[in-house]
Write an enzyme that holds these catalytic residues in place. Structure first.
Site, PDB file in Angstrom:
ATOM      1  N   GLU A  72       0.381  -1.297   0.398  1.00  0.00           N
ATOM      2  CA  GLU A  72      -0.122   0.040  -0.219  1.00  0.00           C
ATOM      3  C   GLU A  72       0.915   1.354  -0.029  1.00  0.00           C
ATOM      4  O   GLU A  72       1.972   1.363   0.274  1.00  0.00           O
ATOM      5  CB  GLU A  72      -0.982   0.049   1.119  1.00  0.00           C
ATOM      6  CG  GLU A  72      -2.077  -0.916   1.557  1.00  0.00           C
ATOM      7  CD  GLU A  72      -2.248  -1.298   3.063  1.00  0.00           C
ATOM      8  OE1 GLU A  72      -3.484  -1.713   2.624  1.00  0.00           O
ATOM      9  OE2 GLU A  72      -1.507  -1.245   4.099  1.00  0.00           O
TER      10      GLU A  72
ATOM     11  N   THR B 273       5.581  -9.591   9.361  1.00  0.00           N
ATOM     12  CA  THR B 273       4.012  -9.239   8.571  1.00  0.00           C
ATOM     13  C   THR B 273       4.360  -8.012   8.164  1.00  0.00           C
ATOM     14  O   THR B 273       4.055  -7.719   7.170  1.00  0.00           O
ATOM     15  CB  THR B 273       3.508  -9.225  10.046  1.00  0.00           C
ATOM     16  OG1 THR B 273       3.300 -10.526   9.872  1.00  0.00           O
ATOM     17  CG2 THR B 273       1.917  -9.544   8.953  1.00  0.00           C
TER      18      THR B 273
ATOM     19  N   GLN C 121       2.877  -5.296  17.386  1.00  0.00           N
ATOM     20  CA  GLN C 121       2.700  -5.150  17.370  1.00  0.00           C
ATOM     21  C   GLN C 121       1.733  -4.880  19.526  1.00  0.00           C
ATOM     22  O   GLN C 121       1.717  -3.990  19.641  1.00  0.00           O
ATOM     23  CB  GLN C 121       1.307  -4.778  17.294  1.00  0.00           C
ATOM     24  CG  GLN C 121       0.485  -3.270  17.683  1.00  0.00           C
ATOM     25  CD  GLN C 121       1.306  -2.331  17.117  1.00  0.00           C
ATOM     26  OE1 GLN C 121       0.375  -1.097  17.861  1.00  0.00           O
ATOM     27  NE2 GLN C 121       1.941  -1.842  16.487  1.00  0.00           N
TER      28      GLN C 121
ATOM     29  N   THR D  25      -4.364  -9.777  16.061  1.00  0.00           N
ATOM     30  CA  THR D  25      -4.436 -10.728  15.072  1.00  0.00           C
ATOM     31  C   THR D  25      -4.027 -10.657  13.668  1.00  0.00           C
ATOM     32  O   THR D  25      -4.249  -9.690  13.135  1.00  0.00           O
ATOM     33  CB  THR D  25      -5.515 -11.602  15.649  1.00  0.00           C
ATOM     34  OG1 THR D  25      -6.346 -10.727  14.665  1.00  0.00           O
ATOM     35  CG2 THR D  25      -5.368 -11.981  17.010  1.00  0.00           C
TER      36      THR D  25
ATOM     37  N   GLY E 107      -6.589  -5.469  14.668  1.00  0.00           N
ATOM     38  CA  GLY E 107      -5.694  -6.408  13.406  1.00  0.00           C
ATOM     39  C   GLY E 107      -6.589  -6.133  12.008  1.00  0.00           C
ATOM     40  O   GLY E 107      -5.810  -6.735  11.157  1.00  0.00           O
TER      41      GLY E 107
ATOM     42  N   ASP F  59      -7.550  -4.241   8.854  1.00  0.00           N
ATOM     43  CA  ASP F  59      -7.191  -3.748   7.844  1.00  0.00           C
ATOM     44  C   ASP F  59      -7.252  -4.221   6.612  1.00  0.00           C
ATOM     45  O   ASP F  59      -6.504  -3.186   6.092  1.00  0.00           O
ATOM     46  CB  ASP F  59      -6.107  -3.229   9.000  1.00  0.00           C
ATOM     47  CG  ASP F  59      -4.545  -4.544   8.637  1.00  0.00           C
ATOM     48  OD1 ASP F  59      -5.130  -5.313   8.192  1.00  0.00           O
ATOM     49  OD2 ASP F  59      -3.320  -3.927   8.874  1.00  0.00           O
TER      50      ASP F  59
ATOM     51  N   SER G 205     -10.037   0.102  14.313  1.00  0.00           N
ATOM     52  CA  SER G 205      -8.919   1.227  13.599  1.00  0.00           C
ATOM     53  C   SER G 205      -8.391   0.579  13.116  1.00  0.00           C
ATOM     54  O   SER G 205      -8.183  -0.585  12.403  1.00  0.00           O
ATOM     55  CB  SER G 205      -7.920   1.018  15.090  1.00  0.00           C
ATOM     56  OG  SER G 205      -6.093   1.083  14.332  1.00  0.00           O
ATOM     57  N   VAL G 206      -7.707   0.680  11.344  1.00  0.00           N
ATOM     58  CA  VAL G 206      -7.675   0.282   9.879  1.00  0.00           C
ATOM     59  C   VAL G 206      -6.343   1.809  10.036  1.00  0.00           C
ATOM     60  O   VAL G 206      -5.131   0.786   8.495  1.00  0.00           O
ATOM     61  CB  VAL G 206      -8.324   0.646   8.956  1.00  0.00           C
ATOM     62  CG1 VAL G 206      -9.760   0.090   8.895  1.00  0.00           C
ATOM     63  CG2 VAL G 206      -8.817   1.965   8.446  1.00  0.00           C
TER      64      VAL G 206
END
Length: 350
Positions: free
Chosen positions: A62, A90, A146, A207, A231, A233, A298-299
């Site tokens: 992205e 990740t 995280q 996750t 997690g 997102d 949250s993203v």
């Protein structure tokens, strides 16, 4: 910092680690949270667009751009859950801050570590306005890269000092508990997610698997809880049962992006949600009652990365923790770019 326009300050991973340690992790998160809040209060000044995503079977790459009219920032970031099985991160990232006036970059920095810090700082900022008053206990479901950052941010900004940890891989929970030992937490490693949420006033889900999961079921969430859903997102990747969303007051960063990537992708496109910037700027209320269930879906949004880039650039003036990168071709005569090659050739021969 920039005696010549061709030179761009570059913050390597080594320099970022030294910067975080020099400032102190809690102080870094607290100060970064202040930058995020300041930028959310001037939300309407920013260019806003959902991130540009290139999805594949293995993950996503992205670009996250934004500008406040004076500075421009973007982040390159990937999300590849399978990487963990191969011994890789990740999420990896780097970012650029530039001068809108001339288009020249002003900063190039690693953002793998910085993204972990800004994600945690953003979660804690949201919880300041949404979590129950006096909350001290947080469950963290998903104890990967995280998790420690989330715990420290919530301690620094909200005073959370009791943690209940759960991960499908118990070694991840033991890792998290070991890393946070001696930092002022009372830590319980739990055998199930149900056990982890018992007595928790805040539930953080973080996750990594790229699938529609049910990390929290409806019966696990009681009245008065704040859910920090981190997690989920990207499209097809969620953590919460749909019924939880229907019982919660939902707060998001940028609705057009969250409806594609967040927990609310499970809901109709016109389902009402609250924008967090309006809470931070005082336009709407966050938590209204003790029994209210609040959900921060949250993203991650580009303005948060912009805040992080601004913060790091300001810190460089005092610390000098950067390298000078000869990144830009900037000839004395702007029209004579080819002449630079000729002069370099002549210098090499000499």
């Amino acid at each position: 910092m920039q005696p010549k326009l061709n030179i761009v300050p570059f913050v390597s991973v080594d320099h970022m680690m030294k910067l975080v340690l020099a400032v102190g992790v809690e102080t870094f998160l607290t100060e970064l949270a202040g930058y995020i809040e300041a930028d959310f209060r001037r939300w309407e000044l920013f260019d806003k667009t959902p991130r540009v995503a290139s999805h594949s079977h293995d993950g996503v790459i992205e670009l996250m751009p934004t500008s406040d009219g004076k500075l421009y920032g973007f982040k390159y970031v990937n999300g590849h859950p399978k990487n963990m099985r191969e011994g890789l991160q990740t999420v990896t990232a780097f970012g650029v801050l530039a001068d809108v006036g001339n288009g020249y970059p002003m900063l190039l920095t690693e953002m793998t570590i910085l993204t972990a810090l800004r994600t945690a700082a953003m979660s804690a900022v949201a919880a300041k306005y949404l979590a129950p008053e006096g909350a001290r206990t947080m469950a963290i479901i998903g104890n990967g890269a995280q998790s420690e950052f989330q715990a420290i941010a919530f301690k620094a900004l909200l005073g959370i000092d009791r943690l209940r940890l759960y991960d499908i891989d118990s070694s991840a929970s033991r890792k998290c508990a070991k890393n946070l030992a001696g930092m002022g937490f009372d830590i319980a490693v739990c055998a199930t997610s149900q056990e982890a949420v018992e007595g928790a006033e805040i539930i953080t889900t973080v996750t990594a698997d790229k699938l529609s999961a049910t990390i929290l079921t409806d019966n696990m969430v009681g009245p008065g809880v704040h859910i920090n859903a981190v997690g989920g997102d990207c499209p097809g990747k969620t953590e919460l049962h749909r019924d939880i969303l229907l019982r919660s007051d939902i707060f998001v960063e940028f609705p057009p992006q969250t409806r594609i990537e967040g927990e609310i992708q499970q809901l109709p496109a016109d389902y009402p949600v609250n924008e967090l910037w309006q809470v931070i700027s005082g336009g709407i209320e966050g938590r209204k009652s003790a029994g209210q269930i609040t959900l921060f879906d949250s993203v991650g949004f580009a303005i948060e990365d912009f805040s992080a880039l601004r913060y790091v650039r300001d810190k460089l003036r005092d610390t000098g923790l950067y390298e000078e990168l000869d990144l830009l071709a900037d000839p004395d005569e702007p029209r004579d770019l080819f002449g630079m090659l000729l002069r370099a050739k002549a210098a090499a021969v000499a």
